[in-house]
Structures are given as C-alpha cells and as structure tokens.
Enzyme design. Sequence first.
Site, PDB file in Angstrom:
ATOM      1  N   TYR A 160      10.503 -22.041  13.906  1.00 35.03           N
ATOM      2  CA  TYR A 160       9.517 -23.126  13.844  1.00 35.03           C
ATOM      3  C   TYR A 160       8.561 -22.918  12.673  1.00 35.03           C
ATOM      4  CZ  TYR A 160       5.804 -26.302  15.363  1.00 35.03           C
ATOM      5  OH  TYR A 160       4.851 -27.293  15.413  1.00 35.03           O
ATOM      6  N   LYS A 164       8.027 -25.261   9.227  1.00 34.44           N
ATOM      7  CA  LYS A 164       6.748 -25.868   8.866  1.00 34.44           C
ATOM      8  C   LYS A 164       6.186 -25.305   7.556  1.00 34.44           C
ATOM      9  CE  LYS A 164       6.247 -28.805  12.253  1.00 34.44           C
ATOM     10  NZ  LYS A 164       6.223 -30.268  12.006  1.00 34.44           N
TER      11      LYS A 164
END
Length: 253
Positions: A160, A164
């Site tokens: 994740y 990002k």
Amino acid sequence: MPPQSSTQATTAKAALVTGASRGIGRAIALRLAADGYAVVVNYAGNAASADAVVAQIEANGGQAIAAQGDVADPADMQRVFELAQQTYGRLDAVVNSAGVMPYVPIAGGDLGEFDRVIHTNLRGSFIVLGLAAQHLSDGGRIVALSTSVIGKAFPNYGPYIASKAGVEGLVHVLANELRGRNITVNAVAPGPVGTELFFNGKTEEQIAHFVSLAPLERLGQPEEIASAVAFLTGPDGSWVNSQVLRVNGGYVF
C-alpha cells in the site's frame, strides 16, 4: 459544431471524482457539489451506492451523474471522461480517490495482493491523471489521494505504501509536465479516517492504537478530507501546486 444541451449550457464547472460511491470519495463528491461543481460520480461496482450519492446531490439542488469504470482500465476511464465532457461540456477538476488497502507482509507476502494494490492505486492513478491532463480545461485542478502512513512504515503496509509513494511521484512530475496551462496538480494524504476501508480487518486494539497516534487523539472524518480537497479545487488553492497536503491531525512522521 452541434448545439450544446441545456445541461452543458448551464453548467458553471464540472468535476470527476473516482471511487465516489463510498467513504472519502463520497464525501468529496458531496462537498464539491455543495461548492457548485456538477459532479461525475465514478464507481467500480456498487451502482446502488453511486446512485444514492447522485440522488443526495440532486436533492440538495446540485447536478450529478453516476459513471461506472475501473480506474485501472484505460478504455473504461476514457469512456468515463468522454461521458463527463458530453454531459457537462467541460471538465474543471479531477479527484482520484479510488483505491484498495490490503495488509500484506513483504517476506512471504501474497504477490497477487501486491499486484492488486499496484494495479488499482498506482496504475489507476497513472491512467486517471494522464486522462485528466488531456481533458481538463486550462486552469483546471487535479488532486490525487495518497496516505500519511507513508511516513510510519507500519508492518504489512508495504504494498500500500509503495503504491501511494508512486502516486506522490506522479503528482510532482505531472505538475511539471503541465507547465504553461495553469493546471495545479496536488495530493491529499489522509491520516487514519473512519471509513469502511480503514476499519476492515482491524481489531478494536488496533483501532485504539491508531486513534492514539495523533495529538488530536481521534480518527479523521471523511468530510475533513473533503474539505482539504475543496481547498485545492477552490479559489483559495490557486497558488498551491505540486504539493502533498497531509491531513492527519498531527500524525507525526
């Protein structure tokens, strides 16, 4: 040139929000509508939730349509952008809020889950930001959603965080690529926010830990993230460009 429809003729400004059927994306769509944008409510699969957002906007006197499309599918998103242009005759802001957040360790982690989060969060951002650059009017606004967890490096957040971090890189590069068009490109990086995406898979103890991290000692609310996006897409954000606005209650890096 064909005559404009009555919808096109009366639309002052229009925005596309991806992942807008729930959570932070939903709050952003509602806030931009309240700020005078006609809104394209993009969703991946939950048509009923997207229709409910449209109905709420219309009940409040705004304009909105729902548009299905996977952010990681270029054909889907080309169709969504074209629908926005056909419906409203213009596009002034694009907010890429769609995303997934699996918890995957790096050692022995599930490559399928890694591929899924990179596919949606990073590939999806690359597609949406690229199409935004092609379709936005000069003077438009682009906002991508990142995350403040980048600065914490929690276990099991590797894929994740990687996705990002890539999104933030794209934001800075695109801002430079759009030199001369008066288009701003920024990211909003929320801290822990009380959404279904955040609560999924967490124990009460884990949630309490996240609550304790910020000096404000609470979770953020989707509407607070929407307020930051509204700043960047509104008149007061016109001189903010190529920045990451960390909206996290003092979540210290």
